[in-house]
Write a protein that holds these residues in place. Structure first.
Motif, PDB file in Angstrom:
ATOM      1  N   PHE A 296       0.987  -1.641  -0.121  1.00  0.00           N
ATOM      2  CA  PHE A 296       0.194   0.284  -0.083  1.00  0.00           C
ATOM      3  C   PHE A 296       0.473   1.386  -0.009  1.00  0.00           C
ATOM      4  CE2 PHE A 296      -2.366   3.003   2.519  1.00  0.00           C
ATOM      5  CZ  PHE A 296      -3.125   3.849   1.850  1.00  0.00           C
ATOM      6  N   ILE A 297       1.947   1.562   1.105  1.00  0.00           N
ATOM      7  CA  ILE A 297       2.716   2.489   0.890  1.00  0.00           C
ATOM      8  C   ILE A 297       3.961   2.811  -0.274  1.00  0.00           C
ATOM      9  CG2 ILE A 297       5.357   3.124   1.772  1.00  0.00           C
ATOM     10  CD1 ILE A 297       2.578   3.461   3.648  1.00  0.00           C
ATOM     11  N   LEU A 298       3.631   1.935  -1.280  1.00  0.00           N
ATOM     12  CA  LEU A 298       4.871   1.524  -2.371  1.00  0.00           C
ATOM     13  C   LEU A 298       4.040   1.950  -3.378  1.00  0.00           C
ATOM     14  CD1 LEU A 298       7.074  -1.172  -2.374  1.00  0.00           C
ATOM     15  CD2 LEU A 298       7.801   0.655  -2.239  1.00  0.00           C
ATOM     16  N   THR A 299       2.798   1.650  -3.754  1.00  0.00           N
ATOM     17  CA  THR A 299       1.758   1.701  -4.249  1.00  0.00           C
ATOM     18  C   THR A 299       1.277   3.494  -4.881  1.00  0.00           C
ATOM     19  OG1 THR A 299      -0.095   1.062  -3.211  1.00  0.00           O
ATOM     20  CG2 THR A 299       1.089  -0.323  -5.036  1.00  0.00           C
ATOM     21  N   GLN A 300       0.794   4.038  -2.983  1.00  0.00           N
ATOM     22  CA  GLN A 300       0.016   4.912  -2.949  1.00  0.00           C
ATOM     23  C   GLN A 300       1.383   6.049  -3.362  1.00  0.00           C
ATOM     24  OE1 GLN A 300      -2.944   6.022  -2.747  1.00  0.00           O
ATOM     25  NE2 GLN A 300      -3.119   3.977  -2.987  1.00  0.00           N
ATOM     26  N   SER A 301       2.584   6.641  -2.232  1.00  0.00           N
ATOM     27  CA  SER A 301       3.342   7.190  -2.230  1.00  0.00           C
ATOM     28  C   SER A 301       4.563   7.342  -3.141  1.00  0.00           C
ATOM     29  CB  SER A 301       4.529   7.067  -1.094  1.00  0.00           C
ATOM     30  OG  SER A 301       3.553   6.951   0.446  1.00  0.00           O
ATOM     31  N   PHE A 302       4.986   6.560  -3.534  1.00  0.00           N
ATOM     32  CA  PHE A 302       6.123   6.515  -4.527  1.00  0.00           C
ATOM     33  C   PHE A 302       4.729   5.187  -6.766  1.00  0.00           C
ATOM     34  CE2 PHE A 302       7.900   5.065  -0.667  1.00  0.00           C
ATOM     35  CZ  PHE A 302       9.171   6.242  -0.841  1.00  0.00           C
TER      36      PHE A 302
END
Length: 538
Positions: A296-302
């Motif tokens: 989730f962090i990777l898809t949303q932030s990066f």
């Protein structure tokens, strides 16, 4: 009374840790750490890379151990009699059932090779095959006998296994997010990138690797006496479960699922074991949600992408049901720790594993009955997503059904000699060639494996070879179960044998993960050879 007993009691001989034991343990460490990670040119020739790595390393160890055994046994007869008549059964102990079965397997494979129409391919492994020729099988047999005679338990080997497999798992998780730290994807097309992961190969092979290594670290987390090692095993288990989710292969789910149930039944009587089992289960279930948070962090932030996973894996990773399962496992773990703290010697009734085993057997029978019913009697009812499981036809299991149906036709057309000894090791490609035209309707122009190890052996080394192979695996399992009550390491080693054997129903033998399985067959038998248990060691 006690003095009389001491005077008449024969002192137990304790085997000294020798050079041959050290060589064996160093070999196992290399096989559990370097071997899974070794790849000379990304995924290109990865099967050959691991094949030659195994052959070279194993060949050196077999020669070295043979020399060491010779000098230990014949170098000084007076010393050797005490050294070799040791707790592991000694070199002179009579051959076990599994030993004889392993020798029978080798003899059958030799006969099968000599009379094969593709003798060279059967000997060395076909270019159209999986490198599973007689040479590889002979090395399996050789290292089996060396391990069963030279193994000495040292826990650092299992810690190395946990650490080495954790690296493989972590790479798989990163590859799931298209993060490629080793540059393995650089020369691959988009479709191949979807199927390949870590340093093992495609998703099916990754699942096979998980089914060998993950059961070992889970059971070691239960049995080890050292807290720092338990933490390592738990971390490896967590990464292993993440990798299982990202591998997205039914074979891995099948193998680990059966293992989880079997271990629950096995540990169900002793609270001190059961609490650690549920602790590990809780950690693994929680790791699926950590994977979800990470992606989730990777898809949303990066603005990164992730690969797709099936609905069953989404149940643990994305669904709210995953939180419910974590909560249930955590509560059970807490209750068991409280009970064990108050009654540390508590052992539950024998009825508990019997009831759990009966429920598991009933569930398996119910599923098999449903498959028979919807495959033979009711072929019209719409089953939706369950059709791929409950209705066996040509499309079942990514057209495994088609191959398996044709395999029995091929076997039926064999001569009596071929029915006994097959077409030769690793010659499945040639046996199935007449059906390649029909196979093309499923999008494949050829195949070199049945995607069922047992049926593959039936065709390539015949009924005699399959019986010998099943005797090797079955003999190791049965003996380990008998020994496991006094020998805790037996259940650790045999867990890998059981889990791999289950996933093999829908997977492939090859020199990437099968050598690791053979090592655990040998370790299982090595531990079972001991006259004394490992209860004091783990």
């Amino acid at each position: 009374m006690s003095n009389t007993k001491k005077a008449t009691e024969t002192p137990r001989l304790v085997e000294k840790y020798s050079t041959r034991h050290a060589v064996m343990n160093y070999y196992l460490v290399l096989m559990f750490t370097v071997f899974p990670l070794f790849a000379s040119n990304a995924y290109f020739n990865i099967r050959h890379d691991k094949y030659y790595f195994f052959i070279a390393l194993t060949g050196v160890v077999i020669i070295a151990e043979t020399v060491l055994i010779y000098f230990a046994y014949f170098g000084n007869k007076k010393d050797s009699s005490s050294e070799m008549t040791v707790s592991n059964g000694g070199l002179t102990k009579k051959l076990s059932f599994t030993d004889w079965a392993m020798l029978a397997l080798l003899v059958v494979c030799v006969i099968s090779t000599l009379f094969s129409k593709q003798t060279t391919d059967a000997l060395f492994g076909s270019l159209n095959g999986r490198n599973n020729g007689l040479v590889l099988i002979a090395f399996y047999v050789g290292i089996y006998f060396v391990i069963t005679r030279c193994y000495y338990y040292m826990e650092y080997v299992f810690v190395a296994l946990a650490a080495g497999s954790a690296v493989v798992y972590l790479l798989s998780v990163l590859n799931f997010c298209y993060i490629d730290p080793l540059g393995m994807y650089a020369q691959l097309d988009a479709k191949t990138i979807e199927d390949f992961t870590s340093t093992i190969g495609n998703k099916n092979l990754m699942s096979s690797f998980i089914c060998v290594m993950l059961p070992v670290v889970i059971t070691m987390s239960v049995h080890t006496k050292k807290t720092k090692f338990r933490i390592i095993y738990l971390l490896s288990s967590a990464l292993g479960f993440m990798a299982l989710m990202t591998a997205d292969s039914d074979s891995g789910i099948l193998g680990i699922g059966v293992f989880i149930v079997v271990m629950l039944i096995w540990y169900s009587r002793k609270i001190s074991r059961l609490k650690r089992y549920f602790l590990c289960l809780t950690v693994m279930l929680a790791s699926a949600k950590i994977l979800r948070f990470f992606t989730f962090i990777l898809t949303q932030s990066f603005d990164c992408k992730t690969k797709e996973i099936d609905e069953f894996q989404k149940l643990f990773v994305e669904s709210d049901i995953g939180f419910v399962l974590i909560g249930i496992a955590a509560v059970i773990t807490g209750v068991l720790y409280i009970i064990d703290n108050k009654k540390p010697t508590l052992t539950l009734s024998r009825a508990v594993p019997i009831v759990l085993g009966s429920l598991f057997a009933a569930a398996v029978i119910a599923i098999l009955s449903a498959v028979v019913y919807f495959s033979c009697f009711d072929t019209e009812t719409e089953l939706g997503g369950f059709a791929s499981i409950l209705r066996f036809d040509e499309h079942w299991g990514t057209h495994r059904g088609f191959m398996w149906i044709k395999l029995f036709e091929i076997f039926g057309d064999f001569s009596f000699f071929q029915k006994l000894f097959g077409t030769g090791p690793d010659t499945f490609f040639y046996a199935f060639a007449p059906y390649f035209t029909e196979l093309s309707k499923f999008g494949d122009t050829s195949t070199n494996a049945a995607h069922n190890e047992y049926l593959n052996y039936l065709i390539t080394i015949g009924a005699a070879g399959l019986i010998a192979y099943l005797s090797v695996v079955g003999g190791a399992i049965v003996r380990a179960v008998k020994k496991s009550f006094s020998n805790q390491l037996s259940i650790v080693c045999v867990s890998a044998v059981i889990c791999y054997s289950v996933q093999a129903v829908v997977n492939i033998a090859q020199p990437i993960t099968t050598p690791l399985f053979i090592l655990f067959v040998a370790l299982t038998e090595a531990v079972s050879r001991r006259n004394t248990g490992y209860a004091e060691l783990i």
